[in-house]
Motif scaffolding. Structure first.
Motif, PDB file in Angstrom:
ATOM      1  N   ASP A 252      -0.688   9.542   7.935  1.00  0.00           N
ATOM      2  CA  ASP A 252      -2.026  10.070   7.700  1.00  0.00           C
ATOM      3  C   ASP A 252      -2.967   9.532   8.775  1.00  0.00           C
ATOM      4  N   PHE A 253      -3.312  10.353   9.765  1.00  0.00           N
ATOM      5  CA  PHE A 253      -4.145   9.914  10.868  1.00  0.00           C
ATOM      6  C   PHE A 253      -5.642   9.932  10.535  1.00  0.00           C
ATOM      7  N   SER A 254      -6.003  10.291   9.316  1.00  0.00           N
ATOM      8  CA  SER A 254      -7.408  10.251   8.934  1.00  0.00           C
ATOM      9  C   SER A 254      -7.810   8.859   8.437  1.00  0.00           C
ATOM     10  N   ARG A 255      -6.844   7.952   8.290  1.00  0.00           N
ATOM     11  CA  ARG A 255      -7.114   6.589   7.828  1.00  0.00           C
ATOM     12  C   ARG A 255      -6.985   5.599   8.979  1.00  0.00           C
ATOM     13  N   LYS A 256      -7.485   4.403   8.785  1.00  0.00           N
ATOM     14  CA  LYS A 256      -7.425   3.359   9.803  1.00  0.00           C
ATOM     15  C   LYS A 256      -6.023   2.778   9.879  1.00  0.00           C
ATOM     16  N   HIS A 257      -5.633   2.452  11.119  1.00  0.00           N
ATOM     17  CA  HIS A 257      -4.313   1.890  11.394  1.00  0.00           C
ATOM     18  C   HIS A 257      -4.466   0.567  12.130  1.00  0.00           C
ATOM     19  N   ALA A 258      -3.513  -0.338  11.924  1.00  0.00           N
ATOM     20  CA  ALA A 258      -3.493  -1.603  12.660  1.00  0.00           C
ATOM     21  C   ALA A 258      -2.046  -2.012  12.896  1.00  0.00           C
ATOM     22  N   VAL A 259      -1.812  -2.648  14.042  1.00  0.00           N
ATOM     23  CA  VAL A 259      -0.527  -3.277  14.338  1.00  0.00           C
ATOM     24  C   VAL A 259      -0.786  -4.775  14.377  1.00  0.00           C
ATOM     25  N   ILE A 260       0.012  -5.513  13.617  1.00  0.00           N
ATOM     26  CA  ILE A 260      -0.169  -6.960  13.524  1.00  0.00           C
ATOM     27  C   ILE A 260       1.126  -7.642  13.948  1.00  0.00           C
ATOM     28  N   ILE A 261       1.011  -8.491  14.967  1.00  0.00           N
ATOM     29  CA  ILE A 261       2.162  -9.237  15.477  1.00  0.00           C
ATOM     30  C   ILE A 261       2.153 -10.620  14.831  1.00  0.00           C
ATOM     31  N   GLY A 262       3.330 -11.079  14.423  1.00  0.00           N
ATOM     32  CA  GLY A 262       3.424 -12.369  13.739  1.00  0.00           C
ATOM     33  C   GLY A 262       3.016 -12.252  12.288  1.00  0.00           C
ATOM     34  N   ALA A 263       3.325 -11.118  11.689  1.00  0.00           N
ATOM     35  CA  ALA A 263       2.800 -10.771  10.369  1.00  0.00           C
ATOM     36  C   ALA A 263       3.541 -11.401   9.201  1.00  0.00           C
ATOM     37  N   THR A 264       4.451 -12.333   9.457  1.00  0.00           N
ATOM     38  CA  THR A 264       5.231 -12.898   8.356  1.00  0.00           C
ATOM     39  C   THR A 264       4.664 -14.203   7.830  1.00  0.00           C
ATOM     40  N   SER A 265       3.614 -14.735   8.471  1.00  0.00           N
ATOM     41  CA  SER A 265       3.066 -16.002   7.982  1.00  0.00           C
ATOM     42  C   SER A 265       1.663 -16.230   8.538  1.00  0.00           C
ATOM     43  N   GLY A 266       1.017 -17.239   7.980  1.00  0.00           N
ATOM     44  CA  GLY A 266      -0.260 -17.699   8.502  1.00  0.00           C
ATOM     45  C   GLY A 266      -1.376 -16.671   8.427  1.00  0.00           C
ATOM     46  N   MET A 267      -2.269 -16.789   9.411  1.00  0.00           N
ATOM     47  CA  MET A 267      -3.450 -15.915   9.436  1.00  0.00           C
ATOM     48  C   MET A 267      -3.080 -14.448   9.585  1.00  0.00           C
ATOM     49  N   SER A 268      -2.049 -14.160  10.362  1.00  0.00           N
ATOM     50  CA  SER A 268      -1.643 -12.758  10.549  1.00  0.00           C
ATOM     51  C   SER A 268      -1.226 -12.126   9.235  1.00  0.00           C
ATOM     52  N   LEU A 269      -0.484 -12.855   8.417  1.00  0.00           N
ATOM     53  CA  LEU A 269      -0.075 -12.345   7.110  1.00  0.00           C
ATOM     54  C   LEU A 269      -1.287 -12.116   6.219  1.00  0.00           C
ATOM     55  N   GLU A 270      -2.223 -13.049   6.218  1.00  0.00           N
ATOM     56  CA  GLU A 270      -3.414 -12.885   5.389  1.00  0.00           C
ATOM     57  C   GLU A 270      -4.263 -11.702   5.852  1.00  0.00           C
ATOM     58  N   VAL A 271      -4.396 -11.514   7.163  1.00  0.00           N
ATOM     59  CA  VAL A 271      -5.126 -10.344   7.687  1.00  0.00           C
ATOM     60  C   VAL A 271      -4.421  -9.065   7.244  1.00  0.00           C
ATOM     61  N   ALA A 272      -3.087  -9.048   7.329  1.00  0.00           N
ATOM     62  CA  ALA A 272      -2.327  -7.872   6.892  1.00  0.00           C
ATOM     63  C   ALA A 272      -2.596  -7.569   5.424  1.00  0.00           C
ATOM     64  N   ARG A 273      -2.587  -8.594   4.594  1.00  0.00           N
ATOM     65  CA  ARG A 273      -2.844  -8.387   3.159  1.00  0.00           C
ATOM     66  C   ARG A 273      -4.243  -7.824   2.911  1.00  0.00           C
ATOM     67  N   ILE A 274      -5.231  -8.361   3.619  1.00  0.00           N
ATOM     68  CA  ILE A 274      -6.610  -7.889   3.451  1.00  0.00           C
ATOM     69  C   ILE A 274      -6.742  -6.432   3.892  1.00  0.00           C
ATOM     70  N   LEU A 275      -6.217  -6.118   5.073  1.00  0.00           N
ATOM     71  CA  LEU A 275      -6.312  -4.736   5.569  1.00  0.00           C
ATOM     72  C   LEU A 275      -5.578  -3.771   4.656  1.00  0.00           C
ATOM     73  N   HIS A 276      -4.392  -4.152   4.194  1.00  0.00           N
ATOM     74  CA  HIS A 276      -3.629  -3.279   3.305  1.00  0.00           C
ATOM     75  C   HIS A 276      -4.390  -3.041   2.006  1.00  0.00           C
ATOM     76  N   ARG A 277      -4.969  -4.081   1.470  1.00  0.00           N
ATOM     77  CA  ARG A 277      -5.771  -3.954   0.241  1.00  0.00           C
ATOM     78  C   ARG A 277      -6.952  -3.019   0.449  1.00  0.00           C
ATOM     79  N   ASP A 278      -7.478  -2.979   1.688  1.00  0.00           N
ATOM     80  CA  ASP A 278      -8.602  -2.097   2.013  1.00  0.00           C
ATOM     81  C   ASP A 278      -8.166  -0.697   2.432  1.00  0.00           C
ATOM     82  N   GLY A 279      -6.863  -0.405   2.317  1.00  0.00           N
ATOM     83  CA  GLY A 279      -6.381   0.947   2.535  1.00  0.00           C
ATOM     84  C   GLY A 279      -5.889   1.269   3.940  1.00  0.00           C
TER      85      GLY A 279
END
Length: 71
Positions: free
Chosen positions: A5-32
């Motif tokens: 769905d290209f009408s929504r926001k997309h992000a690529v997160i490197i190092g997404a299995t731990s730390g700040m990157s994981l928390e950012v991923a969780r926040i963005l996912h929760r926000d859709g």
């Protein structure tokens, strides 16, 4: 292959299995956001994707390695 769905926001997160990157991923996912998650540990990436459910795509990659997979 699922439709993206290209009408929504997309992000690529490197190092997404731990730390700040994981928390950012969780926040963005929760926000859709639709997420592409990358990291060295495929098992942890799969756990994160399972936790989040839909709209998450994973790729194992080691950006510090000269032998990193090229796709």
């Amino acid at each position: 292959m699922s439709e993206i769905d290209f009408s929504r926001k997309h992000a690529v997160i490197i190092g997404a299995t731990s730390g700040m990157s994981l928390e950012v991923a969780r926040i963005l996912h929760r926000d859709g956001w639709i997420l592409g998650l990358a990291g060295r540990r495929e098992d942890l990436l799969q756990n994160v994707a399972t936790e989040m459910g839909s709209n998450v795509f994973i790729q194992r990659i080691d950006v510090c390695s000269d032998d990193a997979e090229q796709h």
